[in-house]
Design a protein around this motif. Structure first.
Motif, PDB file in Angstrom:
ATOM      1  N   UNK A  92       0.825  -1.209   0.000  1.00 11.39           N
ATOM      2  CA  UNK A  92       0.000   0.000   0.000  1.00 11.39           C
ATOM      3  C   UNK A  92       0.858   1.258   0.000  1.00 11.39           C
ATOM      4  N   UNK A  93       0.243   2.369  -0.362  1.00  8.55           N
ATOM      5  CA  UNK A  93       0.732   3.706  -0.062  1.00  8.55           C
ATOM      6  C   UNK A  93      -0.492   4.470   0.439  1.00  8.55           C
ATOM      7  N   UNK A  94      -0.954   5.471  -0.324  1.00  8.01           N
ATOM      8  CA  UNK A  94      -2.209   6.130   0.081  1.00  8.01           C
ATOM      9  C   UNK A  94      -3.396   5.220  -0.162  1.00  8.01           C
ATOM     10  N   UNK A  95      -3.228   4.288  -1.096  1.00  9.72           N
ATOM     11  CA  UNK A  95      -4.282   3.331  -1.428  1.00  9.72           C
ATOM     12  C   UNK A  95      -3.683   1.929  -1.412  1.00  9.72           C
ATOM     13  N   UNK A  96      -4.522   0.928  -1.494  1.00  9.83           N
ATOM     14  CA  UNK A  96      -4.054  -0.451  -1.544  1.00  9.83           C
ATOM     15  C   UNK A  96      -3.416  -0.719  -2.897  1.00  9.83           C
ATOM     16  N   UNK A  97      -2.183  -1.226  -2.889  1.00  9.18           N
ATOM     17  CA  UNK A  97      -1.521  -1.609  -4.126  1.00  9.18           C
ATOM     18  C   UNK A  97      -1.987  -2.984  -4.566  1.00  9.18           C
ATOM     19  N   UNK A  98      -1.755  -3.979  -3.727  1.00  9.48           N
ATOM     20  CA  UNK A  98      -2.248  -5.325  -4.014  1.00  9.48           C
ATOM     21  C   UNK A  98      -2.294  -6.143  -2.740  1.00  9.48           C
ATOM     22  N   UNK A  99      -3.055  -7.224  -2.791  1.00  8.83           N
ATOM     23  CA  UNK A  99      -3.184  -8.143  -1.655  1.00  8.83           C
ATOM     24  C   UNK A  99      -2.897  -9.545  -2.168  1.00  8.83           C
ATOM     25  N   UNK A 100      -1.975 -10.236  -1.521  1.00  8.68           N
ATOM     26  CA  UNK A 100      -1.616 -11.594  -1.924  1.00  8.68           C
ATOM     27  C   UNK A 100      -1.837 -12.547  -0.757  1.00  8.68           C
ATOM     28  N   UNK A 101      -2.252 -13.757  -1.091  1.00  9.02           N
ATOM     29  CA  UNK A 101      -2.459 -14.816  -0.102  1.00  9.02           C
ATOM     30  C   UNK A 101      -1.649 -16.031  -0.538  1.00  9.02           C
ATOM     31  N   UNK A 102      -0.823 -16.570   0.355  1.00 13.75           N
ATOM     32  CA  UNK A 102      -0.039 -17.749  -0.026  1.00 13.75           C
ATOM     33  C   UNK A 102       0.267 -18.616   1.192  1.00 13.75           C
ATOM     34  N   UNK A 103       0.423 -19.927   0.965  1.00 19.74           N
ATOM     35  CA  UNK A 103       0.785 -20.822   2.071  1.00 19.74           C
ATOM     36  C   UNK A 103       2.133 -20.409   2.656  1.00 19.74           C
ATOM     37  N   UNK A 104       2.313 -20.674   3.941  1.00 19.76           N
ATOM     38  CA  UNK A 104       3.551 -20.285   4.606  1.00 19.76           C
ATOM     39  C   UNK A 104       4.247 -21.514   5.176  1.00 19.76           C
ATOM     40  N   UNK A 105       5.542 -21.598   4.948  1.00 19.75           N
ATOM     41  CA  UNK A 105       6.325 -22.656   5.584  1.00 19.75           C
ATOM     42  C   UNK A 105       7.474 -22.004   6.343  1.00 19.75           C
ATOM     43  N   UNK A 106       7.679 -22.461   7.558  1.00 20.16           N
ATOM     44  CA  UNK A 106       8.679 -21.878   8.443  1.00 20.16           C
ATOM     45  C   UNK A 106      10.087 -22.223   7.980  1.00 20.16           C
ATOM     46  N   UNK A 107      10.972 -21.244   8.023  1.00 16.71           N
ATOM     47  CA  UNK A 107      12.369 -21.465   7.656  1.00 16.71           C
ATOM     48  C   UNK A 107      13.123 -22.143   8.801  1.00 16.71           C
ATOM     49  N   UNK A 108      14.109 -22.940   8.435  1.00 18.48           N
ATOM     50  CA  UNK A 108      14.985 -23.564   9.423  1.00 18.48           C
ATOM     51  C   UNK A 108      16.218 -22.679   9.589  1.00 18.48           C
ATOM     52  N   UNK A 109      16.510 -22.303  10.818  1.00 21.16           N
ATOM     53  CA  UNK A 109      17.675 -21.463  11.099  1.00 21.16           C
ATOM     54  C   UNK A 109      18.602 -22.227  12.042  1.00 21.16           C
ATOM     55  N   UNK A 110      19.815 -22.503  11.551  1.00 23.18           N
ATOM     56  CA  UNK A 110      20.791 -23.258  12.345  1.00 23.18           C
ATOM     57  C   UNK A 110      22.014 -22.429  12.710  1.00 23.18           C
ATOM     58  N   UNK A 111      22.255 -21.364  11.938  1.00 23.02           N
ATOM     59  CA  UNK A 111      23.434 -20.529  12.161  1.00 23.02           C
ATOM     60  C   UNK A 111      23.133 -19.116  11.704  1.00 23.02           C
ATOM     61  N   UNK A 112      23.707 -18.145  12.421  1.00 23.82           N
ATOM     62  CA  UNK A 112      23.459 -16.733  12.148  1.00 23.82           C
ATOM     63  C   UNK A 112      24.807 -16.030  11.961  1.00 23.82           C
ATOM     64  N   UNK A 113      24.878 -15.144  10.970  1.00 22.66           N
ATOM     65  CA  UNK A 113      26.107 -14.371  10.762  1.00 22.66           C
ATOM     66  C   UNK A 113      25.850 -12.895  11.029  1.00 22.66           C
ATOM     67  N   UNK A 114      26.754 -12.277  11.750  1.00 16.42           N
ATOM     68  CA  UNK A 114      26.677 -10.833  11.985  1.00 16.42           C
ATOM     69  C   UNK A 114      27.061 -10.085  10.710  1.00 16.42           C
ATOM     70  N   UNK A 115      26.282  -9.058  10.391  1.00 15.02           N
ATOM     71  CA  UNK A 115      26.608  -8.173   9.281  1.00 15.02           C
ATOM     72  C   UNK A 115      26.481  -6.737   9.798  1.00 15.02           C
ATOM     73  N   UNK A 116      27.107  -5.801   9.072  1.00 13.78           N
ATOM     74  CA  UNK A 116      27.243  -4.442   9.595  1.00 13.78           C
ATOM     75  C   UNK A 116      26.778  -3.409   8.584  1.00 13.78           C
ATOM     76  N   UNK A 117      25.988  -2.449   9.076  1.00  7.62           N
ATOM     77  CA  UNK A 117      25.563  -1.330   8.232  1.00  7.62           C
ATOM     78  C   UNK A 117      25.159  -0.186   9.166  1.00  7.62           C
ATOM     79  N   UNK A 118      25.955   0.882   9.172  1.00  5.89           N
ATOM     80  CA  UNK A 118      25.709   1.968  10.126  1.00  5.89           C
ATOM     81  C   UNK A 118      24.667   2.969   9.669  1.00  5.89           C
TER      82      UNK A 118
END
Length: 197
Positions: A61-87
């Protein structure tokens, strides 16, 4: 410049709608000067193609609705995380343009997710807010890139508390948990902080 909301649909019911509505209307007010408030319960009607399993409703959306989507969701598997940097990263609003976040995510190497450090402070992962367990309490960064709707709900319920968390503090915690609107607190990925590279 569009923004969007991602709303969890479970058993054909839209979850935490008041939190999404509050953020969406705040965004419309602050970015585009809108003074009307959208009622998402009136605006969104779960289509027949959505069954009882978890689905994602994405409204752009912005001032009006752009679009609406509906889709099945599957959870991601997270086993490791990496630090990244952006100031300089700024994601105060849930912008549809995620180019900077995508560029940071591309730096993850062999990790499944990133943890974004901004000016020495822990913020968020690519798609989730985070919280750290100190053995007694779950603490979430006081300055996230984007204050999530699930984060707001958990703060209101007293499940998590805010704290300034510096990168140098990470090792003092036991666990990190990654959560968002699509991932309930109880099912959220929880890793030992040693798995943050």
């Amino acid at each position: 410049m569009l923004c969007f909301e991602t709303i969890c649909v479970e058993h054909r019911r839209l979850k935490n709608l008041s939190y999404h509505e509050a953020r969406l209307n705040k965004t419309r007010r602050e970015l585009w000067g809108c003074d009307d408030n959208w009622d998402l319960a009136e605006l969104l009607h779960v289509p027949n193609l959505v069954d009882d399993t978890i689905h994602k409703c994405r409204i752009a959306y912005d001032k009006v609705v752009g679009n609406i989507q509906w889709e099945p969701y599957s959870r991601r598997v997270i086993r490791k995380i990496r630090r990244v940097y952006h100031d300089e990263i700024d994601y105060r609003y849930k912008y549809d343009n995620r180019d900077t976040l995508n560029a940071l995510y591309a730096q993850r190497g062999d990790a499944d997710e990133i943890l974004i450090i901004k000016k020495g402070l822990v913020t968020d992962s690519n798609f989730c807010n985070v919280a750290f367990f100190d053995g007694d309490r779950w603490l979430t960064p006081a300055s996230p890139l984007l204050p999530g709707t699930q984060r707001a709900l958990l703060l209101d319920r007293g499940v998590i508390e805010t704290a300034e968390i510096r990168e140098s503090d990470i090792g003092s915690f036991r666990q990190i948990r990654l959560f968002n609107a699509m991932v309930d607190w109880a099912q959220a990925a929880t890793l030992d902080v040693a798995l943050i590279a």
